[in-house]
Design an enzyme around this catalytic site. Structure first.
Site, PDB file in Angstrom:
ATOM      1  N   ASP A 185       0.755  -1.078  -0.038  1.00 46.85           N
ATOM      2  CA  ASP A 185       0.015  -0.076   0.159  1.00 46.85           C
ATOM      3  C   ASP A 185       1.091   1.263  -0.033  1.00 46.85           C
ATOM      4  OD1 ASP A 185       0.943   0.118   2.683  1.00 46.85           O
ATOM      5  OD2 ASP A 185      -0.973   0.261   3.480  1.00 46.85           O
ATOM      6  N   HIS A 186       0.332   2.436   0.232  1.00 48.52           N
ATOM      7  CA  HIS A 186       1.012   3.604   0.190  1.00 48.52           C
ATOM      8  C   HIS A 186       2.386   3.601   1.219  1.00 48.52           C
ATOM      9  CE1 HIS A 186      -2.471   4.258   2.918  1.00 48.52           C
ATOM     10  NE2 HIS A 186      -1.559   4.996   3.657  1.00 48.52           N
TER      11      HIS A 186
ATOM     12  N   GLY B 255       1.748  -4.521   8.479  1.00 48.44           N
ATOM     13  CA  GLY B 255       1.880  -5.904   7.753  1.00 48.44           C
ATOM     14  C   GLY B 255       0.882  -6.710   7.900  1.00 48.44           C
TER      15      GLY B 255
ATOM     16  N   HIS C 135       8.640 -24.086   8.210  1.00 43.74           N
ATOM     17  CA  HIS C 135       7.617 -24.990   8.876  1.00 43.74           C
ATOM     18  C   HIS C 135       6.081 -24.775   8.397  1.00 43.74           C
ATOM     19  CE1 HIS C 135       9.872 -25.325  12.898  1.00 43.74           C
ATOM     20  NE2 HIS C 135      10.735 -25.608  11.856  1.00 43.74           N
ATOM     21  N   ASN C 136       5.925 -23.583   7.628  1.00 39.45           N
ATOM     22  CA  ASN C 136       4.633 -23.307   7.124  1.00 39.45           C
ATOM     23  C   ASN C 136       4.539 -23.232   5.572  1.00 39.45           C
ATOM     24  OD1 ASN C 136       5.160 -20.872   9.742  1.00 39.45           O
ATOM     25  ND2 ASN C 136       3.730 -22.743  10.070  1.00 39.45           N
TER      26      ASN C 136
ATOM     27  N   CYS D 249       2.735  -3.510   4.072  1.00 40.40           N
ATOM     28  CA  CYS D 249       1.733  -2.267   4.372  1.00 40.40           C
ATOM     29  C   CYS D 249       2.424  -1.816   5.696  1.00 40.40           C
ATOM     30  CB  CYS D 249       0.538  -2.836   4.441  1.00 40.40           C
ATOM     31  SG  CYS D 249      -0.148  -3.635   5.779  1.00 40.40           S
TER      32      CYS D 249
ATOM     33  N   ARG E 297       6.306   0.269   8.457  1.00 34.95           N
ATOM     34  CA  ARG E 297       6.513   1.269   9.461  1.00 34.95           C
ATOM     35  C   ARG E 297       7.396   0.876  10.870  1.00 34.95           C
ATOM     36  NH1 ARG E 297       0.522   3.976   8.747  1.00 34.95           N
ATOM     37  NH2 ARG E 297       0.972   5.312   6.727  1.00 34.95           N
TER      38      ARG E 297
END
Length: 149
Positions: free
Chosen positions: A11-12, A71, A101-102, A68, A112
């Site tokens: 995003d911005h 996040g 693991h995932n 973002c 940020r």
């Protein structure tokens, strides 16, 4: 080795870090597919998250990076897609475990809350790790919800 492909979306709030990581990934030999944001002007994360998720789900891209402000929003959006396992990672260790693991196919970053140096370390850990399978595959197979509430 052939060209490695990866998608990136933001995003911005993640725009500047997305631009930085695009250059970083290209310097490492990746062909980067940019799904936006197109600038630092206000841009809603779903508008870049859904196209990235679709490209990964369809197998057009093997994985992605998403950013973002926190996040969280972009991760929530990405994970609405059944074939996506987006992991919010703010340390290299989390990124490595997300892959091992995932079998995370998208690494989400809180733009940020980290700087470019941390972002590079997280992306390197994510891209450098491989899924371990085994007991972890059994757990991943249980992620899609098919029951009733």
């Amino acid at each position: 080795m052939g060209t490695r492909k990866i998608g990136i979306a933001s995003d911005h709030a993640g725009y500047e870090m997305k631009e930085f990581l695009t250059g970083y990934l290209e310097s490492k030999g990746y062909e980067v597919y940019d799904f936006g944001a197109p600038s630092a002007e206000s841009f809603d994360y779903p508008d870049s998250a859904h196209p990235l998720a679709c490209a990964v789900e369809k197998g057009e891209l093997p994985m992605g990076i998403a950013l973002c402000g926190s996040g969280n929003g972009i991760s929530m959006t990405l994970n609405k897609h059944q074939g996506i396992r987006a992991a919010l990672c703010w340390t290299p260790e989390l990124a490595e475990l997300a892959r091992k693991h995932n079998d995370a196919n998208i690494c989400s970053l809180p733009a940020r809350f980290i700087d470019n140096t941390q972002a590079m370390a997280i992306v390197d850990a994510y891209l450098g790790a491989e899924f371990e399978g085994g007991r972890h595959q059994r757990r991943i197979d249980k992620i899609p919800f098919t029951g009733a509430c």
